[in-house]
Write a protein that holds these residues in place. Structure first.
Motif, mmCIF file in Angstrom:
data_model
loop_
_atom_site.group_PDB
_atom_site.id
_atom_site.type_symbol
_atom_site.label_atom_id
_atom_site.label_comp_id
_atom_site.label_asym_id
_atom_site.label_seq_id
_atom_site.Cartn_x
_atom_site.Cartn_y
_atom_site.Cartn_z
ATOM 1 N N ALA A 100 0.849 -1.194 0.000
ATOM 2 C CA ALA A 100 0.000 0.000 0.000
ATOM 3 C C ALA A 100 0.884 1.242 0.000
ATOM 4 C CB ALA A 100 -0.878 0.005 1.239
ATOM 5 N N GLU A 101 0.460 2.234 -0.774
ATOM 6 C CA GLU A 101 1.136 3.523 -0.742
ATOM 7 C C GLU A 101 0.130 4.577 -0.313
ATOM 8 O OE1 GLU A 101 2.887 4.158 -4.506
ATOM 9 O OE2 GLU A 101 4.430 2.633 -4.182
ATOM 10 N N GLY A 102 0.524 5.407 0.628
ATOM 11 C CA GLY A 102 -0.426 6.358 1.194
ATOM 12 C C GLY A 102 -0.254 7.754 0.650
ATOM 13 N N SER A 103 -1.356 8.518 0.685
ATOM 14 C CA SER A 103 -1.287 9.955 0.393
ATOM 15 C C SER A 103 -2.432 10.612 1.136
ATOM 16 C CB SER A 103 -1.384 10.225 -1.101
ATOM 17 O OG SER A 103 -2.608 9.749 -1.601
ATOM 18 N N ALA A 104 -2.233 11.876 1.522
ATOM 19 C CA ALA A 104 -3.236 12.533 2.361
ATOM 20 C C ALA A 104 -4.271 13.248 1.509
ATOM 21 C CB ALA A 104 -2.541 13.510 3.307
ATOM 22 N N VAL A 105 -5.222 12.516 0.989
ATOM 23 C CA VAL A 105 -6.315 13.180 0.264
ATOM 24 C C VAL A 105 -7.656 12.622 0.742
ATOM 25 C CG1 VAL A 105 -4.925 13.606 -1.800
ATOM 26 C CG2 VAL A 105 -6.281 11.539 -1.654
ATOM 27 N N THR A 106 -8.713 13.287 0.372
ATOM 28 C CA THR A 106 -10.053 12.887 0.798
ATOM 29 C C THR A 106 -10.474 11.619 0.059
ATOM 30 O OG1 THR A 106 -11.043 14.168 -0.953
ATOM 31 C CG2 THR A 106 -10.686 15.296 1.135
ATOM 32 N N PRO A 107 -11.501 10.925 0.579
ATOM 33 C CA PRO A 107 -11.950 9.705 -0.092
ATOM 34 C C PRO A 107 -12.351 9.939 -1.547
ATOM 35 C CG PRO A 107 -12.930 9.863 2.077
ATOM 36 C CD PRO A 107 -12.191 11.139 1.858
ATOM 37 N N ASP A 108 -12.966 11.080 -1.828
ATOM 38 C CA ASP A 108 -13.386 11.338 -3.211
ATOM 39 C C ASP A 108 -12.183 11.519 -4.131
ATOM 40 O OD1 ASP A 108 -15.960 11.097 -2.498
ATOM 41 O OD2 ASP A 108 -16.371 13.258 -2.365
ATOM 42 N N ARG A 109 -11.210 12.289 -3.632
ATOM 43 C CA ARG A 109 -9.994 12.474 -4.424
ATOM 44 C C ARG A 109 -9.292 11.135 -4.623
ATOM 45 N NH1 ARG A 109 -6.724 16.800 -4.840
ATOM 46 N NH2 ARG A 109 -5.425 15.476 -6.156
ATOM 47 N N CYS A 110 -9.313 10.338 -3.576
ATOM 48 C CA CYS A 110 -8.660 9.038 -3.602
ATOM 49 C C CYS A 110 -9.217 8.205 -4.748
ATOM 50 C CB CYS A 110 -8.903 8.356 -2.253
ATOM 51 S SG CYS A 110 -7.937 6.892 -1.940
ATOM 52 N N ARG A 111 -10.540 8.208 -4.840
ATOM 53 C CA ARG A 111 -11.201 7.436 -5.864
ATOM 54 C C ARG A 111 -10.861 7.983 -7.256
ATOM 55 N NH1 ARG A 111 -16.060 4.507 -5.691
ATOM 56 N NH2 ARG A 111 -16.924 4.170 -7.775
ATOM 57 N N SER A 112 -10.968 9.301 -7.419
ATOM 58 C CA SER A 112 -10.770 9.857 -8.753
ATOM 59 C C SER A 112 -9.314 9.728 -9.186
ATOM 60 C CB SER A 112 -11.253 11.311 -8.810
ATOM 61 O OG SER A 112 -10.527 12.097 -7.908
ATOM 62 N N GLN A 113 -8.392 9.900 -8.207
ATOM 63 C CA GLN A 113 -6.973 9.701 -8.528
ATOM 64 C C GLN A 113 -6.729 8.311 -9.074
ATOM 65 O OE1 GLN A 113 -4.429 10.166 -5.120
ATOM 66 N NE2 GLN A 113 -4.251 12.374 -5.396
ATOM 67 N N CYS A 114 -7.359 7.336 -8.411
ATOM 68 C CA CYS A 114 -7.133 5.947 -8.799
ATOM 69 C C CYS A 114 -7.739 5.684 -10.172
ATOM 70 C CB CYS A 114 -7.726 5.009 -7.751
ATOM 71 S SG CYS A 114 -7.321 3.279 -8.016
#
Ligand SMILES: *[C@@H]1O[C@H](CO)[C@@H](O)[C@H](O)[C@H]1NC(C)=O
Ligand SMILES: *[C@@H]1O[C@H](CO)[C@@H](O)[C@H](O)[C@H]1NC(C)=O
Ligand SMILES: *[C@@H]1O[C@H](CO)[C@@H](O)[C@H](O)[C@H]1NC(C)=O
Ligand SMILES: *[C@@H]1O[C@H](CO)[C@@H](O)[C@H](O)[C@H]1NC(C)=O
Ligand SMILES: *[C@@H]1O[C@H](CO)[C@@H](O)[C@H](O)[C@H]1NC(C)=O
Ligand SMILES: *[C@@H]1O[C@H](CO)[C@@H](O)[C@H](O)[C@H]1NC(C)=O
Ligand SMILES: *[C@@H]1O[C@H](CO)[C@@H](O)[C@H](O)[C@H]1NC(C)=O
Ligand SMILES: *[C@@H]1O[C@H](CO)[C@@H](O)[C@H](O)[C@H]1NC(C)=O
Ligand SMILES: *[C@@H]1O[C@H](CO)[C@@H](O)[C@H](O)[C@H]1NC(C)=O
Ligand SMILES: *[C@@H]1O[C@H](CO)[C@@H](O)[C@H](O)[C@H]1NC(C)=O
Ligand SMILES: *[C@@H]1O[C@H](CO)[C@@H](O)[C@H](O)[C@H]1NC(C)=O
Ligand SMILES: CC(=O)N[C@H]1CO[C@H](CO)[C@@H](O)[C@@H]1O
Length: 844
Positions: A370-384
């Protein structure tokens, strides 16, 4: 028959032999002139720990080790790789000042190897529970301690660590077998990836078990930790320069708990059962075969309750069906339908282009890498979604966004607890196959309609009976809308983040917290009777209560009138439920019923610090040593908040009335209504337009510019220290002829060398003169005008413990130019910043 008698006799003799070995002479310090030779021992003061010679079962070798209570619980071994073959061993201080083990030929077979010993006048003894130290006899400087070189056991206070920069590691290494302490093939160490942290057990170099990512409080892949939120006993420290320490802290001060890596590669939490006088296993890392690293291969999930335990994730199929059927899962699974983004890359544009989606899996131990980054769940989803190499993501408080780009390996599904994992799938795999989907939709629609009709009817019934309730519901809806608007305007990204935390909390965390029923609390507090009222907090009164089982609790009842209470309520629940430290007050649960919102804390019989420090008659109750230990306790609690790995918390409202005292007068920081969580390590400072807190404890940059950081808490801590030493509130200076604040007063006396006049006369004790002076000095360092000049809490603790010999001179404290507390409030400079609104929410 005769054979058995013989055997019995043999065992009796054997026992006697062991017994006699135990009855050597026990000393409590090794000095150049005092050593121990087999079978003599060195004991800790309380007699619980012993350093001495032992022979493991079924072995003839002698080893030097530390054991707890009996030789069957050896927790540390010195010469694990160089055994003694007879009982002629000696443990002594060598000429160079090191602690050494010598064999019969007087050859050094083990040495503490401390590199920078300047004198040979050293001595060795136990300090903390189980910690053997080597120190300079004259100055008491510690040169070496056994916690730096762990064997196979973690005691409270020990750490394992890894340094990304230098590659250095402190790790546990198993014994070869129960009868051979030499280094076995298993080790347990910390692994750092991008912004995530895990603990691994290795078989030589192959991973054998992993803990799942650390979320600042627990390891998310260890189910019992996820379900028992308060008693995990770990904390991590990240120095920001590549080194991370994972400490095992005191789990339960009444019982002795240790983690042991056994020769089979299992890590076990063991506790001393004083009733049966032996160690018992409470948890083991190998609960089922699912705990073996990657047992199911890539893209497969392990569930110990299923048979067979491995299955491919939805949308995936075994790479080799025939092997898979033979329960050989090593090759794992492969994707059935290619992802849309992969097809886009191959330019095979199809007419009906459908975006990929995510399959949600619940109660999961998330995959490795796992690689972490400090973003919100929505950003997390869209980034992915944007990046085709991202195959899955997950979001967790305390870690933030995790994403995976490689094969998903070592996924486990638990019957309860665990994280949500979102796995990327092609659109065709996500759409439900078969026609029964439409049937389900029809049924849901019908049921939904019925429920809505019933609800509307019920609401109509209730609101017509109670017009006031209708008004309430309108108000609460409006509040929600207001909140949503604020959300869209987005003050700062930080503000957004903490709102998101709250959003997630309401679904996940609240379920795991203990929910108390209103009825239970009404009974416990005798219907919130006035005689049970302990005080008035910021958002409402606090009551004492007694549950049916006799446990005493403190109930903070949020007043309905305070419109802003809800956000702070949620904030407090999130923050406190993650924290676990002896100097923080413990949240037992909460209650949300209708308009009532309550927090249930452990009850502190001795009320808050201000009652003891400022009360005219009570200040005699706290002598200097007590006060000093309170200062230390507050410092440790704050350090925990500031440096608790990825969850960094600024309290923002530290003051005497927020420090509660337990029955032994240990301080506990309370009231997290104003606390702010900082994510990641990049953010050090935040800017808020809403300044809240208490005058007199607020740092200048916060009061005037709304800037807050760890250093604002340090400032409040400094004020608190000066108050504790002087026994005076700053407001008590109001009528003084000089009309100074506490800080101004302390500063002037300090500069004039008139330090004794700062100290509360009731507590002054000449034998602690130096220590009192030092505390005042530290207090002044903490309230310096410039945040960068103030020490961190870690530095404060070193200073308190006298690890730093010479303290820097303090510079002038803040607010000194304002002559009195009154002029402070009326200062035109201050008032010109009219956007700043100060709310002394907790003022009494
Ligand atoms: C030593 O053991 C006794 C009995 O188990 C216990 O009461 C005591 O707290 C222990 N001391 C320490 C320092 O652990
Ligand atoms: C010692 O040897 C006996 C007999 O071989 C065996 O039953 C026992 O488990 C052994 N103990 C250990 C700790 O290896
Ligand atoms: C123990 O080992 C030493 C060498 O390290 C050897 O000289 C001695 O003979 C051994 N003793 C026994 C009893 O095996
Ligand atoms: C101490 O140093 C010697 C020589 O450098 C080394 O062989 C030995 O393993 C070291 N001992 C420990 C306990 O680190
Ligand atoms: C050397 O000693 C000092 C204190 O005397 C200590 O802080 C330092 O860690 C020691 N260095 C090593 C390598 O042990
Ligand atoms: C070693 O230190 C102790 C404690 O300070 C002192 O009593 C003793 O005389 C010292 N011994 C030598 C040889 O310096
Ligand atoms: C550890 O690895 C060795 C091979 O290096 C293997 O034989 C052994 O079975 C492994 N142990 C476990 C518990 O998997
Ligand atoms: C499982 O399959 C792999 C090859 O895919 C093979 O190397 C391994 O020996 C097999 N394991 C067992 C237990 O049959
Ligand atoms: C996608 O993610 C990989 C791995 O994190 C990264 O190397 C790559 O640069 C990313 N690509 C884009 C377009 O962001
Ligand atoms: C904080 O915010 C205020 C107003 O939004 C702004 O004027 C000020 O420059 C900001 N300060 C920092 C350090 O960002
Ligand atoms: C002093 O304390 C009073 C009362 O708590 C507070 O109103 C005032 O702002 C404080 N002033 C300073 C300078 O500490
Ligand atoms: C100083 C003081 O009041 N100490 C009290 C703290 O609480 C315990 C338990 O209620 C009392 O026994 C102490 O007297």
């Amino acid at each position: 028959m005769g054979f058995f008698i013989c055997l019995n006799l043999f065992f009796v003799l054997l026992m006697l032999f062991y017994y006699m070995l135990d009855v050597g002479i026990a000393i409590d310090i090794i000095t150049p002139s005092q050593f121990i030779k087999d079978p003599e021992t060195l004991s800790s003061k309380d007699g619980n720990f012993t350093l001495g010679f032992f022979t493991p079962q079924n072995s003839t070798n002698r080893y030097v080790g530390v054991w707890w209570k009996s030789q069957s619980t050896v927790i540390w071994v010195a010469n694990r790789n160089q055994p003694l073959n007879d009982s002629s061993g000696i443990v002594k201080i060598s000429e160079d000042g090191n602690l050494v083990v010598l064999n019969g030929q007087k050859r050094v077979i083990w040495s503490s190897n401390a590199s920078n010993i300047t004198t040979s006048n050293t001595s060795s003894q136990f300090s903390d529970p189980g910690k053997l130290v080597l120190m300079e006899s004259t100055r008491g400087t510690i040169l070496w301690d056994s916690f730096q070189q762990p064997s196979d056991t973690l005691l409270p206070g020990m750490k394992i660590s890894s340094n990304k920069r230098t590659g250095e590691k402190v790790e546990l290494t198993s014994w070869k077998s129960p009868s051979n302490p030499s280094a076995g093939s298993f080790s347990c160490s910390v692994v750092q990836r991008i912004n995530t942290l895990e603990v691994f057990i290795w078989n030589e170099t192959r991973p054998y078990w992993r803990s799942g990512p650390w979320n600042g409080g627990v390891f998310t892949g260890i189910r019992w930790m996820m379900t028992s939120a308060y008693l995990t006993g770990f904390r991590s420290e990240d120095d920001g320069e590549g080194n991370v320490d994972v400490y095992y802290t005191i789990q339960n001060e009444l019982q002795f708990f240790i983690y042991n890596l056994n020769s089979q590669g299992e890590s076990q939490l063991k506790w001393w059962n004083d009733g049966v006088k032996e160690m018992q296993v409470k948890w083991t890392s190998h609960e089922s075969d699912c705990d073996v690293y990657g047992i199911c291969g890539a893209y497969a999930i392990c569930n110990s309750l299923k048979s067979p335990i491995c299955s491919c994730l939805r949308g995936f199929e075994p790479r080799n069906q025939e092997e898979w059927n033979r329960q050989n899962w090593t090759n794992g699974c492969a994707r059935r339908a290619p992802l849309q983004c992969e097809r886009d890359n191959n330019q095979s544009t199809s007419a009906e282009r459908k975006e990929d989606g995510f399959l949600k899996l619940q109660m999961i131990k998330v995959p490795d890498f796992a690689e972490g980054s400090a973003v919100t769940p929505d950003r997390c989803r869209s980034q992915c979604l944007k990046n085709c190499s991202c195959v899955a993501y997950s979001h967790e408080d305390g870690i933030g966004c995790m994403s995976w780009t490689e094969n998903l390996i070592d996924i486990q599904q638990f019957p309860s607890a665990g994280l949500d994992l979102y796995v990327r799938l092609a659109y065709t795999e996500l759409a439900d196959k078969g026609s029964n989907k439409s049937i389900i939709i029809t049924i849901t629609t019908i049921i939904g309609t019925i429920i809505i009709v019933v609800c509307v009817y019920l609401i109509w019934r209730r609101t017509t009976n109670h017009p006031a309730k209708l008004w309430q519901s309108i108000k609460s809806t409006r509040r929600k809308i207001n909140k949503a608007m604020l959300f869209n305007n987005g003050e700062t990204s930080h503000e957004l983040m903490s709102d998101n935390v709250i959003g997630e909390l309401s679904q996940v965390e609240l379920q795991e917290l203990l929910l108390f029923s209103l009825e239970k609390l009404v009974t416990a507090t005798n219907n919130f009777h006035l005689s049970n009222k302990l005080g008035q907090g910021g958002f409402g009164p606090v009551y004492k209560g007694k549950l049916q089982d006799g446990q005493e609790i403190a109930v903070k009842r949020l007043s309905r009138a305070s419109g802003q209470g809800i956000q702070e309520f949620m904030n407090e629940v999130v923050v406190i439920s993650k924290l676990q430290h002896r100097n923080l007050v413990r949240l037992l649960g909460c209650c949300i019923e209708g308009d009532e919102k309550m927090l249930i804390y452990e009850y502190m019989p001795n009320k808050s610090l201000d009652a003891f420090v400022f009360g005219p008659s009570k200040n005699q109750l706290l002598d200097w040593m007590k006060r000093f230990s309170i200062i230390e306790g507050i410092a440790r609690g704050l350090l925990y908040l500031h440096r608790d790995s990825r969850l960094r918390i600024i309290h923002r409202n530290l003051k005497a009335s927020n420090i509660l005292l337990d029955e032994d007068m240990n301080p506990k920081i309370s009231d997290f209504g104003m606390a702010r969580i900082f994510r990641g390590t990049t953010e050090d400072q935040a800017n808020t337009s809403r300044v809240v807190g208490t005058y007199g404890y607020m740092s200048p940059e916060y009061a005037m510019q709304g800037l807050f950081s760890e250093k604002s808490d340090v400032f409040s801590f400094g004020v608190l220290v000066l108050e504790i030493v002087s026994g005076r509130r700053n407001s008590s200076f109001y009528d003084d002829e000089h009309a100074l604040s506490l800080l101004g007063f302390a500063w002037i006396q300090w500069k004039e060398g008139n330090i004794l006049s700062i100290i509360d006369t009731g507590i002054y004790d000449p034998s602690h003169h130096k220590n009192i002076l030092r505390s005042i000095h530290i207090g002044l360092l903490c309230v310096q005008e410039h945040a960068t000049d103030r020490p961190t809490m870690a530095a404060v603790i070193s200073m308190l413990n006298s690890e730093v010999a010479v303290l820097p001179p303090p510079s002038q404290p803040a607010f000194i130019n304002m002559l009195s507390s009154r002029s402070f409030e009326e200062s035109p400079r201050f008032c010109s910043i009219n956007t700043v609104s100060i709310t002394d929410i907790y003022g009494r």
